[in-house]
Design a protein around this motif. Structure first.
Motif, short mmCIF file in Angstrom:
data_model
loop_
_atom_site.label_atom_id
_atom_site.label_comp_id
_atom_site.label_asym_id
_atom_site.label_seq_id
_atom_site.Cartn_x
_atom_site.Cartn_y
_atom_site.Cartn_z
N GLU A 1 0.83 -1.21 0.00
CA GLU A 1 0.00 0.00 0.00
C GLU A 1 0.86 1.25 0.00
N GLN A 2 1.93 1.25 0.80
CA GLN A 2 2.81 2.43 0.86
C GLN A 2 3.53 2.65 -0.46
N ILE A 3 3.97 1.58 -1.09
CA ILE A 3 4.67 1.71 -2.37
C ILE A 3 3.73 2.22 -3.45
N GLU A 4 2.55 1.66 -3.51
CA GLU A 4 1.57 2.09 -4.51
C GLU A 4 1.26 3.57 -4.35
N GLN A 5 1.08 4.01 -3.09
CA GLN A 5 0.75 5.41 -2.84
C GLN A 5 1.90 6.32 -3.24
N ALA A 6 3.13 5.93 -2.90
CA ALA A 6 4.30 6.77 -3.19
C ALA A 6 4.49 6.95 -4.70
N ILE A 7 4.34 5.88 -5.47
CA ILE A 7 4.57 5.98 -6.91
C ILE A 7 3.43 6.73 -7.59
N SER B 1 1.13 -1.84 -10.25
CA SER B 1 1.97 -2.86 -10.88
C SER B 1 3.28 -3.04 -10.12
N VAL B 2 3.89 -1.93 -9.67
CA VAL B 2 5.13 -2.03 -8.91
C VAL B 2 4.87 -2.70 -7.56
N ALA B 3 3.78 -2.30 -6.90
CA ALA B 3 3.46 -2.88 -5.59
C ALA B 3 3.22 -4.37 -5.70
N ASP B 4 2.50 -4.81 -6.72
CA ASP B 4 2.25 -6.24 -6.89
C ASP B 4 3.55 -7.01 -7.14
N ALA B 5 4.43 -6.41 -7.95
CA ALA B 5 5.71 -7.08 -8.23
C ALA B 5 6.55 -7.19 -6.96
N VAL B 6 6.56 -6.12 -6.16
CA VAL B 6 7.33 -6.13 -4.92
C VAL B 6 6.76 -7.17 -3.95
N LYS B 7 5.45 -7.22 -3.83
CA LYS B 7 4.82 -8.17 -2.91
C LYS B 7 5.15 -9.62 -3.33
N GLY B 8 5.13 -9.86 -4.64
CA GLY B 8 5.49 -11.19 -5.11
C GLY B 8 6.94 -11.53 -4.78
N LYS B 9 7.82 -10.55 -4.94
CA LYS B 9 9.24 -10.75 -4.63
C LYS B 9 9.43 -11.04 -3.14
N LEU B 10 8.75 -10.27 -2.27
CA LEU B 10 8.90 -10.45 -0.83
C LEU B 10 8.39 -11.82 -0.39
N ARG B 11 7.29 -12.27 -0.98
CA ARG B 11 6.75 -13.58 -0.59
C ARG B 11 7.64 -14.72 -1.07
N ALA B 12 8.47 -14.44 -2.07
CA ALA B 12 9.36 -15.49 -2.59
C ALA B 12 10.70 -15.53 -1.84
N LEU B 13 10.94 -14.55 -0.98
CA LEU B 13 12.20 -14.54 -0.23
C LEU B 13 12.31 -15.75 0.67
N LYS B 14 13.51 -16.26 0.82
CA LYS B 14 13.72 -17.44 1.65
C LYS B 14 13.71 -17.11 3.14
N GLY B 15 13.87 -15.85 3.50
CA GLY B 15 13.80 -15.45 4.91
C GLY B 15 15.00 -15.89 5.72
N VAL B 16 16.19 -15.94 5.09
CA VAL B 16 17.38 -16.37 5.82
C VAL B 16 17.71 -15.41 6.96
N PHE B 17 17.61 -14.10 6.67
CA PHE B 17 17.93 -13.11 7.70
C PHE B 17 16.98 -13.24 8.88
#
Length: 683
Positions: A464-470, A578-594
């Motif tokens: 939501e924040q990314i979509e609003q900013a862009i 479109s950017v927000a959806d792409a970012v959300k997909g990327k975040l959900r695909a992260l392995k979460g090692v950190f």
């Protein structure tokens, strides 16, 4: 290229060189230090000579298969004291340089270029308004040209695309890795440049062999006729000859000539020494690269000894120098592009040189014999002897061994005492430290599962924040993405409290199995809720602050990853959705090692807090450090392993914060302390 274009792009202040390296009369062009045509021929040669292909391909793949990491430098300057960095923008770019290249493909492409031309070029990708690199691309050496300057040495670079389009690049847009050219300070040199004539000979010999079987490229002889032939007669003779004798199927057929005489002028393959020629060509190519013969797959006169030696020589003298050049480029050119966030960091690779087990064993035997000889002389201190022969420090036996009995160090004595305890210890189904490891994994998996809904909510908030900013055309707001971590902190706090209590109870069980009765203290129930300032609990009050800090750290890391991906996806005119959806997909695909590392470290800290709390309520014991549960043990942890502490204060200083305080792995450490009550009973 017109001067105004270069002047506009490269008109930057730079330190003048003490002497000119380029001609003042020179105008930009490809002919300054050689042509791109020669560089293109060097690149093309890989696909035309099999021996060259084998050498370049094997070297490039070996470099591409090496593991890389980002580390925070230690004050000691020692590699083993560095701390791994698992989350950083530079690490993200290096792990996946761009959308189309993995790190392995990127390194392999660059290695091919360097092996063939002595040059490796990376072009940095950025977006307007963001100065840090977001992508890296490998480019062909024959398509990029330095723009020299007699006063500033270098103005920039000019890239020529496949259709002739020229793109001016600044000095900060390009990273150049090379083998320095002895006469050209702006370019590199590779083995292929010295081999082009020999490579042609090898290629021509292969073509001659092919054509020999097709139609004999050289005429096998001459047909002499007594007089001149008219055009019709000549054509008829040629056509009949080709029809009856040309090609492999017609080889060695008897020729019947009318009014002609056959004169044999053919050279056989033996006459041409074809096999010897190709062997010489292979040897010349291997010699230019310094490439070990066994590594090409040759099996003649190759045994295990020189095969192993060749493998080590290949890694040490061919792979490692190229990796060092890449490391220098990453540390001194790439990392500084990330500003202050990269200070104190460095990239490094896992050494690919195989261990020489036989030589190491021989060296260890020689050092041991030297140490024994010095010890038998009884004139030097044992610690000085070990240092002199480069052997690690070793614990002495607690008492001189009886005749015929081996010496027993403190750790072995502790284990012996443990096995001599009541039958409950000897027959225990699970080793206490193994039980601790299993408890840790179960608690961590449960905590990650409990945080799943929070992760989904966080990703939606960031979208939501990314979509609003862009959509508001406020890309600067991407640097200020925030998340509420209060709920996550509560979840983590509860998990840490449960892990600490379980560990305290386990420690009491370990004491009981040795005949010592101790009541485990309890974690105050208020630790599972938000603590009020000044509130006192039985033990573990610091875990509340740790939970809050870890939750905030994980949230900040996720926000930073989202911002970086949003910036990478942003182009003028793109929709926020479109950017927000792409970012959300990327975040959900992260392995979460950190996230797993941070939570794993917090759970381990809670366990050690619980164990030490029970030890404080128990009779005095012998407390022994153990790094048994470490997956990878660093030098400081190897040094502390098995050490006996004299006071609980020393135990708390070493393990009160969870990992061993000097561990290079930080939150990944799983060191702890075990206790041995030699007397047993209630004391």
């Amino acid at each position: 290229m017109a001067k105004p274009l270069l002047g506009a792009l490269f008109n930057r202040t730079a330190t003048a060189t003490p002497v000119p390296f380029a001609s003042r009369a020179h105008s930009y062009g490809r002919g300054l230090f050689g042509s791109s045509r020669g560089t293109t021929a060097q690149l093309d040669s890989m696909g035309s000579v099999s021996t060259l292909f084998a050498i370049v391909n094997r070297t490039a793949k070996a470099e591409a298969g090496v593991e890389w990491g980002l580390y925070r430098k230690a004050k000691s300057g020692k590699k083993e004291d560095r701390t791994p960095v698992t989350s950083h923008a530079a690490l993200d770019v290096w792990n996946q340089p761009n959308e189309f290249y993995t790190q392995s493909e990127f390194v392999e492409a660059g290695a091919q270029h360097k092996q063939l031309t002595g040059e490796q070029w990376w072009v940095i990708g950025r977006v307007e308004g963001v100065d840090i690199p977001l992508e890296m691309w490998p480019v062909r050496p024959d398509r990029i040209q330095p723009v020299p300057d007699p006063e500033q040495f270098l103005l920039g670079y000019m890239y020529t695309g496949p259709d002739g389009q020229q793109v001016a690049l600044g000095k900060n847009d390009v990273i150049f890795i090379r083998t320095p050219h002895p006469t050209d300070p702006y370019r590199g040199i590779g083995p292929v440049q010295a081999l082009l004539t020999d490579l042609d000979a090898v290629r021509y010999s292969a073509e001659w062999n092919r054509n020999f079987f097709l139609n004999s490229a050289e005429p096998g002889g001459l047909i002499e006729v007594p007089g001149s032939l008219g055009d019709a007669e000549f054509n008829e003779l040629r056509d009949r000859w080709n029809e009856q004798h040309k090609g492999v199927a017609n080889a060695h057929r008897v020729a019947i000539l009318e009014h002609g005489k056959w004169v044999d002028r053919k050279f056989s393959q033996r006459d041409m020494q074809f096999v010897e020629l190709r062997d010489v060509g292979r040897e010349i190519i291997r010699e230019a690269f310094g490439f070990p013969k066994p590594m090409t797959g040759a099996t003649d006169d190759v045994n295990r000894a020189n095969g192993d030696s060749g493998e080590r020589m290949f890694a040490r003298w061919l792979v490692v120098p190229d990796l060092e050049a890449v490391k220098d480029a990453l540390n001194y050119r790439f990392l500084p592009m990330f500003g202050r966030t990269a200070e104190g960091l460095e990239f490094d690779y896992v050494n690919p040189v195989p261990e020489d087990v036989e030589s190491e064993a021989t060296l260890l035997t020689a050092r041991s014999n030297a140490a024994k000889a010095l010890s038998d002389a009884q004139a030097w201190d044992p610690d000085d002897i070990l240092s002199a022969v480069s052997l690690p420090a070793m614990r002495r036996a607690s008492a001189p061994p009886a005749p015929g009995k081996p010496a027993v160090d403190s750790w072995s004595a502790a284990v012996a005492n443990l096995t001599a305890a009541p039958p409950a210890i000897r027959n225990a189904g699970t080793d206490p430290l193994e039980q601790m490891r299993q408890d840790h994994e179960a608690a961590l998996d449960a905590l990650l599962s409990d945080l799943g809904p929070t992760d989904d909510d966080w990703i939606d908030q960031l979208g939501e924040q990314i979509e609003q900013a862009i959509d508001d055309d406020d890309t600067a707001a991407l640097a200020d993405l925030t998340l509420d971590s209060a709920d996550a902190a509560d979840t983590i706090r509860t998990a840490l409290a449960e892990a600490a209590q379980q560990a305290a109870d386990r420690m009491a069980d370990e004491a009981r199995e040795q005949g010592v009765t101790v009541t485990a203290p309890t974690v105050d129930e208020s630790l599972t809720a938000r603590l009020r300032p000044g509130q006192i609990v039985n033990f573990g009050d610091e875990l509340a602050a740790i939970a809050t800090a870890v939750a905030t750290l994980i949230a900040s890391g996720l926000a930073a990853s989202a911002a970086q991906e949003a910036v990478r996806r942003f182009v003028p005119g793109v929709s926020g959705r479109s950017v927000a959806d792409a970012v959300k997909g990327k975040l959900r695909a992260l392995k979460g090692v950190f996230k797993r590392d941070q939570l794993g470290g917090a759970v381990h800290r809670a366990q050690n807090v619980g164990r030490i709390a029970t030890l404080e309520a128990a009779p005095e014991a012998r407390w022994v450090a153990s790094e048994k549960n470490d997956g990878n043990t660093c030098t400081p942890c190897r040094d502390i392993d098995g050490r006996t502490f004299t006071t609980l204060a020393d135990v708390t200083a070493a393990y009160g914060a969870g990992p061993y305080h000097a561990c290079a792995g930080g939150v990944r450490c799983r060191g702890t302390v075990t206790a041995f009550w030699d007397q047993g009973g209630d004391e």
